[in-house]
Design a protein around this motif. Structure first.
Motif, PDB file in Angstrom:
ATOM      1  N   GLY B  13      53.462  -8.242  18.984  1.00 27.45           N
ATOM      2  CA  GLY B  13      52.770  -8.841  20.130  1.00 27.45           C
ATOM      3  C   GLY B  13      53.113 -10.306  20.284  1.00 27.45           C
ATOM      4  O   GLY B  13      53.416 -10.783  21.389  1.00 27.45           O
ATOM      5  N   GLY B  15      55.763 -11.731  19.198  1.00 29.07           N
ATOM      6  CA  GLY B  15      57.178 -11.807  19.557  1.00 29.07           C
ATOM      7  C   GLY B  15      57.417 -11.610  21.036  1.00 29.07           C
ATOM      8  O   GLY B  15      58.236 -12.301  21.648  1.00 29.07           O
ATOM      9  N   MET B  16      56.702 -10.652  21.630  1.00 25.39           N
ATOM     10  CA  MET B  16      56.852 -10.448  23.083  1.00 25.39           C
ATOM     11  C   MET B  16      56.396 -11.681  23.845  1.00 25.39           C
ATOM     12  O   MET B  16      57.038 -12.125  24.797  1.00 25.39           O
ATOM     13  CB  MET B  16      56.026  -9.234  23.532  1.00 25.39           C
ATOM     14  N   MET B  17      55.250 -12.242  23.420  1.00 22.40           N
ATOM     15  CA  MET B  17      54.694 -13.393  24.132  1.00 22.40           C
ATOM     16  C   MET B  17      55.597 -14.623  23.985  1.00 22.40           C
ATOM     17  O   MET B  17      56.004 -15.242  24.971  1.00 22.40           O
ATOM     18  CB  MET B  17      53.281 -13.677  23.585  1.00 22.40           C
ATOM     19  N   GLY B  19      58.725 -14.811  22.813  1.00 18.21           N
ATOM     20  CA  GLY B  19      60.070 -14.556  23.328  1.00 18.21           C
ATOM     21  C   GLY B  19      60.121 -14.640  24.846  1.00 18.21           C
ATOM     22  O   GLY B  19      61.059 -15.206  25.412  1.00 18.21           O
ATOM     23  N   GLY B  20      59.117 -14.077  25.480  1.00 18.06           N
ATOM     24  CA  GLY B  20      59.071 -14.115  26.949  1.00 18.06           C
ATOM     25  C   GLY B  20      58.932 -15.521  27.491  1.00 18.06           C
ATOM     26  O   GLY B  20      59.445 -15.845  28.564  1.00 18.06           O
ATOM     27  N   LEU B  21      58.243 -16.384  26.735  1.00 15.92           N
ATOM     28  CA  LEU B  21      58.035 -17.751  27.214  1.00 15.92           C
ATOM     29  C   LEU B  21      59.228 -18.667  26.900  1.00 15.92           C
ATOM     30  O   LEU B  21      59.539 -19.551  27.701  1.00 15.92           O
ATOM     31  CB  LEU B  21      56.766 -18.343  26.590  1.00 15.92           C
ATOM     32  N   PRO B  69      60.469 -13.293  18.341  1.00 11.43           N
ATOM     33  CA  PRO B  69      61.011 -12.277  19.275  1.00 11.43           C
ATOM     34  C   PRO B  69      61.813 -11.193  18.579  1.00 11.43           C
ATOM     35  O   PRO B  69      61.864 -10.055  19.054  1.00 11.43           O
ATOM     36  CB  PRO B  69      61.904 -13.092  20.216  1.00 11.43           C
TER      37      PRO B  69
END
Lengths: 147, 115
Positions: B13, B15-17, B19-21, B69
């Motif tokens: 979770g 990593g998604m946040m 990495g996305g930012l 990420p």
């Protein structure tokens, strides 16, 4: 009604041991139709997260190794294969992030700790706003427009 | 593997946040605009980028962009593999992907520390 026990239990396994179950199989029209396509593409964008993290590791290694290594890495990045990958990764990461943020409110419970769950609009503004601000700020810093 | 699942989900979770930012801007400037000549060359000079990366906040950004990420990516790819019928080989593929994530995270921490 008779209380006699049945002489044959049709549900009883023929041999003792774990009950056999059917192998899992994908649902109909998987993965190319309906919501499955977006779901599969979303999961597949994990490759961009994984490879781009390793790419940042390479950048840090080059910085640690000195100016020659940095210039060599920047020269490698001019290779059309690298550029094509980076364009694909950028598109994939932006789409992945926006989809993740659109799905995020659906994963939240009715109460977050002691506080009631904020409305969906709050999540949309906060998450997409954070994405826009952080991406613009980081790009501006790297670009040299700021600092 | 089941005992590690909560930790892996936390890293997934985060990593998604993170990495996305962080990753889109890094990929855009260093991977596309720089090589194509859109970004000013002096902005991407060694001295400037080294100065940014060795700043305490810069180190934190570098570490976050490497160590988190990669877990999100590994977990996603594991589940894509399972979705495409790879359940029987998950015992091999899952640990391999998480091992890649672990090695990358440790290497990232060492690299950022030594920068």
């Amino acid at each position: 009604m008779s209380n006699a026990r049945p002489r044959l239990d049709a549900m009883r396994p023929s041999q003792p041991g774990p009950t056999r179950t059917a192998d899992p199989r994908p649902p109909d029209k998987f993965p190319g139709r309906g919501n499955y396509l977006g779901y599969v593409l979303f999961g597949s964008c994990g490759v961009f997260l994984l490879l781009s993290s390793i790419l940042v590791l390479r950048i840090v290694w080059a910085l640690a190794a000195g100016e020659a290594a940095w210039n060599d890495l920047m020269a490698q990045f001019q290779n059309p294969i690298y550029v094509a990958y980076h364009v694909l990764a950028f598109v994939g990461l932006v789409w992945f992030t926006l989809r993740f943020f659109s799905l995020f409110p659906k994963t939240q419970p009715a109460k977050i700790g002691p506080a009631p769950r904020p409305p969906d609009a709050f999540f949309a503004v906060a998450l997409n706003g954070a994405f826009a601000v952080v991406t613009a700020a980081l790009a501006a810093i790297l670009w040299g427009a700021v600092l | 593997m089941l005992k590690l699942e909560p930790i892996i989900w936390l890293l997934f979770g985060a990593g998604m946040m993170v990495g996305g930012l962080l990753l889109p801007a890094i990929v855009l400037v260093l991977g596309i605009a720089g090589p194509l000549g859109f970004a000013p060359a002096e902005a991407l000079s060694y001295e400037r980028i080294h100065g940014l990366a060795t700043n305490p906040i810069g180190r934190l950004v570098c570490l976050g962009a490497i160590a988190l990420p990669v877990w999100g990516g590994a977990h996603h790819l594991r589940h894509v593999w399972i979705d495409f019928g790879g359940l029987k080989t998950d015992g091999l593929v899952g640990p391999v992907l998480y091992a890649v994530a672990l090695v990358t995270s440790v290497a990232g921490a060492v690299a950022v520390f030594q920068l």
